[in-house]
Design a protein around this motif. Structure first.
Motif, PDB file in Angstrom:
ATOM      1  N   ASN A  37       3.092  38.431 -26.263  1.00 38.32           N
ATOM      2  CA  ASN A  37       2.122  37.616 -25.689  1.00 38.32           C
ATOM      3  C   ASN A  37       2.357  36.090 -25.478  1.00 38.32           C
ATOM      4  O   ASN A  37       1.959  35.361 -26.718  1.00 38.32           O
ATOM      5  CB  ASN A  37       0.822  38.161 -26.031  1.00 38.32           C
ATOM      6  CG  ASN A  37      -0.501  37.408 -25.163  1.00 38.32           C
ATOM      7  OD1 ASN A  37      -0.277  36.487 -24.705  1.00 38.32           O
ATOM      8  ND2 ASN A  37      -1.385  38.452 -25.133  1.00 38.32           N
ATOM      9  N   TYR A  38       2.785  35.621 -24.497  1.00 35.91           N
ATOM     10  CA  TYR A  38       3.206  34.187 -24.285  1.00 35.91           C
ATOM     11  C   TYR A  38       2.082  33.175 -24.522  1.00 35.91           C
ATOM     12  O   TYR A  38       2.175  32.343 -25.031  1.00 35.91           O
ATOM     13  CB  TYR A  38       4.168  33.746 -23.259  1.00 35.91           C
ATOM     14  CG  TYR A  38       5.730  34.654 -23.228  1.00 35.91           C
ATOM     15  CD1 TYR A  38       6.374  34.060 -24.125  1.00 35.91           C
ATOM     16  CD2 TYR A  38       5.597  35.947 -22.624  1.00 35.91           C
ATOM     17  CE1 TYR A  38       7.848  34.558 -24.231  1.00 35.91           C
ATOM     18  CE2 TYR A  38       7.221  36.539 -22.701  1.00 35.91           C
ATOM     19  CZ  TYR A  38       7.861  36.001 -23.492  1.00 35.91           C
ATOM     20  OH  TYR A  38       9.270  36.501 -23.831  1.00 35.91           O
ATOM     21  N   ALA A  39       1.120  33.706 -24.018  1.00 32.33           N
ATOM     22  CA  ALA A  39      -0.302  32.942 -23.855  1.00 32.33           C
ATOM     23  C   ALA A  39      -0.776  32.926 -25.340  1.00 32.33           C
ATOM     24  O   ALA A  39      -1.088  31.410 -25.445  1.00 32.33           O
ATOM     25  CB  ALA A  39      -1.300  33.491 -22.727  1.00 32.33           C
ATOM     26  N   THR A  40      -0.593  33.664 -26.051  1.00 31.98           N
ATOM     27  CA  THR A  40      -1.173  33.791 -27.523  1.00 31.98           C
ATOM     28  C   THR A  40      -0.146  32.643 -28.252  1.00 31.98           C
ATOM     29  O   THR A  40      -0.721  31.994 -29.137  1.00 31.98           O
ATOM     30  CB  THR A  40      -1.458  35.127 -28.224  1.00 31.98           C
ATOM     31  OG1 THR A  40      -2.223  35.770 -27.203  1.00 31.98           O
ATOM     32  CG2 THR A  40      -1.787  34.926 -29.642  1.00 31.98           C
ATOM     33  N   GLU A 100      -1.028  51.446 -32.419  1.00 33.66           N
ATOM     34  CA  GLU A 100      -1.537  50.686 -31.347  1.00 33.66           C
ATOM     35  C   GLU A 100      -2.770  50.220 -31.880  1.00 33.66           C
ATOM     36  O   GLU A 100      -3.004  48.864 -31.469  1.00 33.66           O
ATOM     37  CB  GLU A 100      -1.616  51.531 -30.028  1.00 33.66           C
ATOM     38  CG  GLU A 100      -0.512  52.003 -29.310  1.00 33.66           C
ATOM     39  CD  GLU A 100      -0.772  52.953 -28.167  1.00 33.66           C
ATOM     40  OE1 GLU A 100      -1.694  53.524 -28.144  1.00 33.66           O
ATOM     41  OE2 GLU A 100       0.043  53.533 -27.715  1.00 33.66           O
ATOM     42  N   TYR A 101      -3.628  50.815 -32.514  1.00 33.32           N
ATOM     43  CA  TYR A 101      -4.949  50.291 -33.009  1.00 33.32           C
ATOM     44  C   TYR A 101      -4.322  49.163 -34.050  1.00 33.32           C
ATOM     45  O   TYR A 101      -4.990  48.325 -33.930  1.00 33.32           O
ATOM     46  CB  TYR A 101      -5.588  51.369 -33.775  1.00 33.32           C
ATOM     47  CG  TYR A 101      -6.861  50.880 -34.524  1.00 33.32           C
ATOM     48  CD1 TYR A 101      -8.040  50.707 -33.593  1.00 33.32           C
ATOM     49  CD2 TYR A 101      -7.105  50.615 -35.646  1.00 33.32           C
ATOM     50  CE1 TYR A 101      -9.270  50.146 -34.141  1.00 33.32           C
ATOM     51  CE2 TYR A 101      -8.349  50.075 -36.282  1.00 33.32           C
ATOM     52  CZ  TYR A 101      -9.385  49.753 -35.488  1.00 33.32           C
ATOM     53  OH  TYR A 101     -10.463  49.344 -35.865  1.00 33.32           O
ATOM     54  N   LEU A 102      -3.431  49.223 -34.869  1.00 36.81           N
ATOM     55  CA  LEU A 102      -3.212  48.271 -35.738  1.00 36.81           C
ATOM     56  C   LEU A 102      -2.650  46.948 -35.095  1.00 36.81           C
ATOM     57  O   LEU A 102      -2.871  46.003 -35.511  1.00 36.81           O
ATOM     58  CB  LEU A 102      -1.997  48.697 -36.887  1.00 36.81           C
ATOM     59  CG  LEU A 102      -2.449  49.708 -38.057  1.00 36.81           C
ATOM     60  CD1 LEU A 102      -1.446  50.444 -38.717  1.00 36.81           C
ATOM     61  CD2 LEU A 102      -3.294  49.023 -39.120  1.00 36.81           C
ATOM     62  N   SER A 103      -2.018  47.070 -34.180  1.00 37.42           N
ATOM     63  CA  SER A 103      -1.506  46.061 -33.257  1.00 37.42           C
ATOM     64  C   SER A 103      -2.846  45.212 -32.637  1.00 37.42           C
ATOM     65  O   SER A 103      -2.628  44.053 -32.532  1.00 37.42           O
ATOM     66  CB  SER A 103      -0.397  46.539 -32.106  1.00 37.42           C
ATOM     67  OG  SER A 103      -0.143  45.377 -31.205  1.00 37.42           O
ATOM     68  N   LYS A 104      -3.614  46.015 -32.293  1.00 38.19           N
ATOM     69  CA  LYS A 104      -5.003  45.393 -31.791  1.00 38.19           C
ATOM     70  C   LYS A 104      -5.448  44.427 -32.885  1.00 38.19           C
ATOM     71  O   LYS A 104      -6.160  43.283 -32.625  1.00 38.19           O
ATOM     72  CB  LYS A 104      -6.005  46.176 -31.153  1.00 38.19           C
ATOM     73  CG  LYS A 104      -5.414  46.935 -29.683  1.00 38.19           C
ATOM     74  CD  LYS A 104      -6.358  48.176 -29.113  1.00 38.19           C
ATOM     75  CE  LYS A 104      -5.762  48.689 -27.915  1.00 38.19           C
ATOM     76  NZ  LYS A 104      -6.641  49.604 -27.633  1.00 38.19           N
ATOM     77  N   LEU A 105      -5.746  45.211 -34.223  1.00 34.41           N
ATOM     78  CA  LEU A 105      -6.071  44.444 -35.399  1.00 34.41           C
ATOM     79  C   LEU A 105      -5.178  43.141 -35.519  1.00 34.41           C
ATOM     80  O   LEU A 105      -5.879  42.134 -35.778  1.00 34.41           O
ATOM     81  CB  LEU A 105      -6.319  45.366 -36.494  1.00 34.41           C
ATOM     82  CG  LEU A 105      -7.185  46.423 -36.439  1.00 34.41           C
ATOM     83  CD1 LEU A 105      -7.201  47.100 -37.805  1.00 34.41           C
ATOM     84  CD2 LEU A 105      -8.485  46.122 -36.091  1.00 34.41           C
ATOM     85  N   SER A 106      -3.952  43.230 -35.177  1.00 36.51           N
ATOM     86  CA  SER A 106      -3.340  41.990 -35.476  1.00 36.51           C
ATOM     87  C   SER A 106      -3.647  40.951 -34.440  1.00 36.51           C
ATOM     88  O   SER A 106      -3.694  39.715 -34.712  1.00 36.51           O
ATOM     89  CB  SER A 106      -1.833  42.454 -35.390  1.00 36.51           C
ATOM     90  OG  SER A 106      -1.384  42.567 -34.284  1.00 36.51           O
ATOM     91  N   GLU A 107      -3.906  41.400 -33.075  1.00 36.94           N
ATOM     92  CA  GLU A 107      -4.302  40.218 -32.243  1.00 36.94           C
ATOM     93  C   GLU A 107      -5.564  39.710 -32.579  1.00 36.94           C
ATOM     94  O   GLU A 107      -5.816  38.650 -32.362  1.00 36.94           O
ATOM     95  CB  GLU A 107      -4.542  40.954 -30.820  1.00 36.94           C
ATOM     96  CG  GLU A 107      -3.178  41.500 -30.213  1.00 36.94           C
ATOM     97  CD  GLU A 107      -3.259  42.480 -28.790  1.00 36.94           C
ATOM     98  OE1 GLU A 107      -3.803  41.514 -28.202  1.00 36.94           O
ATOM     99  OE2 GLU A 107      -2.722  43.450 -28.749  1.00 36.94           O
ATOM    100  N   GLU A 108      -6.529  40.580 -32.966  1.00 45.28           N
ATOM    101  CA  GLU A 108      -7.786  40.020 -33.562  1.00 45.28           C
ATOM    102  C   GLU A 108      -7.546  38.939 -34.646  1.00 45.28           C
ATOM    103  O   GLU A 108      -8.147  37.881 -34.600  1.00 45.28           O
ATOM    104  CB  GLU A 108      -8.771  41.065 -33.988  1.00 45.28           C
ATOM    105  CG  GLU A 108      -8.907  42.252 -33.055  1.00 45.28           C
ATOM    106  CD  GLU A 108      -9.865  41.533 -32.501  1.00 45.28           C
ATOM    107  OE1 GLU A 108     -10.473  40.148 -32.220  1.00 45.28           O
ATOM    108  OE2 GLU A 108     -10.476  42.417 -31.282  1.00 45.28           O
TER     109      GLU A 108
END
Length: 751
Positions: free
Chosen positions: A2-5, A276-284
């Motif tokens: 995610n380049y924006a992040t 996929e859920y862990l990836s979302k937690l990493s984004e959080e």
């Protein structure tokens, strides 16, 4: 990606903040001087500001201030002496020896003073031949001193205006690194994971987290405003940092036998949803880190609860379809993985709650810790420590000799007329910038500097050749300077790339139309300096990484033993000493990361110096697993008296004996029969009996469709506890066998 992040991470980081601060401190005075036509005459003013700014490393205010003051004094003394003796060749070589030995030995007092020492040698290179001092030495020295003092004044003002800014950014960076760590973990659950490659990345990430935690610990625990003051901001920063450490442990407890999990559930498609859920937690986590760096409140990206509910529903559906006596233990393992994921999710929700309701929480916050115990003690600047390192046994002393020899050779080469070197000090600066106590680090930086210099010189040459617009050139100059200072710590090749560009721009502003000479000198001097640094690092008293392995292995084995014994006290003695536990956890993580870091550097050493490489690698992996499994065990410590079915006394004796054996073998001590006997004890657990009974119930179709996320059966907890204890023993046993294969004599000999 995610380049924006990624852009937000960089734009809010302490690196870019520091880069902008140093760049503006250099550019604004330069613009004023240029406006009055004085920039060429007073070029040493902004140059001094940049040198002092480079010594400003993250840390407590007092240590930063003292280091800046020391750098100003050191720089002035070096500049004065170098200017006075510039016409006397014998004295120049003498000052190289004296200053080279003294300032490179400052590293015995830690990285902060090592930075001051290194920049002092850069100042020596600048003034050694009087290229930039002109005819009036006194005026040049005062100009240089004034530029040095300017940065100190800017630092004091900024620190007064934003006393918590650095701490907030560093704590935010901790969350960002934890996000990267969790993202790596998530990939174990995706299709066809590269187990070995991911494990290497996990270990490398552990090193980064450890280094950052140590820097942040010093900044937070040694900053009086944060530790002593009762403001909302100070308490919240302390809370967020302590939460990040606890969260790190929760992430470590998610260590599992991923190959077995893939074999059990890989074909069901369920693991993809976990990943996929862990990836979302990493984004959080990354979102929280960016918010802390920015100084704003974080808001959740995803609706965590519904996402988690959906994941549990998929698990319960799969369990109802596939549960059998043969798959029972697999589902128990997966159930506990979900519990850990649930704990991480709860931790994230708590952190977001802190952002939303921080004022109320801050009033009741107390860490309950003696923070002094959690800060690494650096050697205090005293003469005894300095003198004690005048020995070939000291890696700092050997490094001082190497860098002094390299500077002498570099200066000698720069005086050879037939080479036609126009900027001889670049050779010396290259040597100082590249050479590090470790050969592997020197080799790595050498290549990065060469790549960055060549590409930067080509880019600058093309830009200056095709562009004459002053606004464009100045914009590139300013942007390159900011990016250079921002990337210097993490992305050295890119930092050198942008450094080369802004140096070309600076020389073009001072002496337009001279780009061809600058291009030739920059490439040639960098190549010469790099060659000298490489040869001296390889030939003159090198310190190979394998010589450090035994001591680092002993430290890791010893701290893992202490960590395990502290956790087991809660089961065997009902002692729950929170501060002692956190201290042992910190020591175990630090010692493991130090060993891992040393192994990574060892890979870059010459092949003939990579002694017992495979065995050391295996020791690092087993050490990582032991630390992670002990962290998993500690999650049950609050309810230790609820598991009478497990023989904790014998497990403690058995595992402690195995962990102790590892240390004794590395310490070249004989294993007593009592230790060997203890490691073969068989604990008298009754868990297997309970498990067999449950399998019979399942055979009789007694399967209950209970979909309570928070319900964990007693048998599941018992099974997990015995598996963790068994894993710790098995891995410790494997580590002991690895230690027996490693020859302490071969690894510790100096060569």
């Amino acid at each position: 990606m995610n380049y924006a992040t990624e852009l937000k991470k960089f734009a809010t980081s302490q690196s870019i903040y520091s880069g902008v601060r140093i760049s503006l401190a250099i550019v604004i005075p330069s613009i004023i001087l240029a406006h009055f036509g004085l920039l060429k005459e007073y070029f040493l003013f902004p140059l001094a500001t940049s040198f002092v700014g480079l010594t400003d490393q993250p840390g407590p205010f007092i240590r930063r201030r003292n280091a800046l003051a020391l750098s100003i004094i050191s720089f002035f003394i070096v500049a004065a002496i170098a200017s006075l003796v510039k016409s006397f060749a014998p004295l120049i070589y003498l000052e190289i020896v004296v200053f080279g030995m003294f300032f490179s030995l400052l590293g015995v007092y830690g990285q902060r003073l090592a930075g001051v020492g290194g920049l002092s040698l850069v100042v020596l290179a600048i003034f050694i031949d009087g290229h930039l001092t002109g005819g009036n030495i006194f005026k040049s020295l005062l100009t240089f001193l004034a530029g040095s003092v300017l940065y100190l004044l800017i630092f004091l003002v900024v620190s007064k205006i934003q006393p918590y800014k650095l701490a907030g950014q560093m704590i935010g960076e901790n969350y960002l690194e934890l996000a990267n760590y969790l993202n790596l973990k998530s990939k174990f659950y995706l299709e066809n994971p590269d187990f070995e490659g991911l494990q290497k990345q996990i270990i490398a990430q552990q090193v980064r987290i450890k280094n950052l935690q140590e820097e942040t610990r010093e900044t937070v625990f040694k900053t009086r405003k944060i530790v002593n003051e009762s403001t909302t901001t100070s308490r919240l920063l302390m809370l967020m940092f302590l939460n990040s450490i606890d969260l790190h442990e929760k992430l470590m407890t998610s260590e599992s036998d991923y190959k077995k999990i893939q074999e059990s559930f890989g074909k069901t498609g369920f693991l993809n949803h976990v990943g996929e859920y862990l990836s979302k937690l990493s984004e959080e986590l990354a979102n929280i880190g960016i918010a802390l760096q920015s100084g704003i409140k974080a808001k959740p990206i995803y609706r965590i609860d519904p996402e988690l509910d959906e994941l549990y529903d998929r698990y319960f559906d799969l369990r109802n379809q596939k549960l059998s006596p043969e798959t029972l233990e697999n589902f128990m393992i997966m159930r506990l993985i979900l519990v850990r994921i649930n704990n991480i999710s709860d931790e994230l929700k708590t952190i977001y709650k802190v952002f939303m309701d921080g004022n109320r929480l801050a009033k009741s916050l107390s860490s309950g810790l003696d923070v002094e115990k959690f800060v690494t003690n650096n050697e205090k600047p005293n003469l005894k420590v300095f003198i004690a390192n005048f020995s070939l046994k000291s890696s700092h002393f050997r490094h001082s000799i190497r860098i002094t020899v390299a500077l002498l050779i570099g200066y000698f080469i720069s005086k050879l007329d037939f080479l036609g070197i126009g900027h001889s000090y670049w050779i010396l600066i290259t040597i100082v910038a590249i050479m590090r106590p470790a050969y592997s680090t020197t080799k790595h930086r050498n290549l990065l500097r060469l790549y960055g210099t060549v590409l930067g010189a080509i880019a600058a040459y093309i830009l200056l050749y095709f562009t004459e617009n002053g606004t464009v050139l100045f914009s590139v100059f300013l942007l390159s300077m900011i990016l250079c200072f921002a990337l210097l710590k993490e992305k050295y090749a890119w930092a050198v790339f942008f450094m080369t560009i802004y140096i070309f721009m600076a020389f073009n502003m001072l002496n337009p139309g001279n780009v061809n000479l600058v291009f030739k000198d920059r490439i040639l001097d960098t190549a010469i300096g790099g060659a000298v640094a490489f040869l001296v690092s390889y030939l003159v008293l090198p310190v190979w990484e394998h010589t450090q392995n035994i001591e680092l292995m002993k430290n890791s084995a010893k701290s893992n033993l202490a960590y395990f014994e502290t956790v087991m006290k809660t089961f065997t003695e009902n002692k729950n000493e929170v501060e002692q536990y956190k201290l042992m956890r910190k020591n175990a993580v630090i010692d493991l990361a130090n060993l891992s870091d040393n192994f990574q550097r060892m890979i870059s050493d010459p092949k003939n110096q990579q002694k017992s490489l495979e065995n050391v690698h295996q020791f690092v992996i087993t050490g990582h697993l032991i630390t992670a499994y002990i962290a998993s065990l500690s999650q049950y410590s609050k309810s230790a008296d609820q598991y009478p079915e497990i023989d904790f006394e014998n497990w403690n004796t058995k595992i402690s004996a195995e962990l102790q054996s590892v240390f004794l073998i590395l310490d070249k001590k004989e294993l007593h029969d009592s230790i060997i006997d203890k490691s073969t004890i068989t604990p008298e657990d009754s868990v297997d009996h309970l498990l067999e009974r449950r399998k019979r119930e399942i055979s009789d179709n007694e399967i209950f469709n209970i979909r309570d996320q928070n319900r964990i059966t007693h048998l599941t907890e018992l099974k997990n506890l015995t598996e963790i204890l068994d894993l710790i023993y098995d891995v410790a046993n494997e580590q002991r066998k690895v230690a027996e294969k490693i020859s302490p004599i071969n690894l510790s000999e100096k060569s």
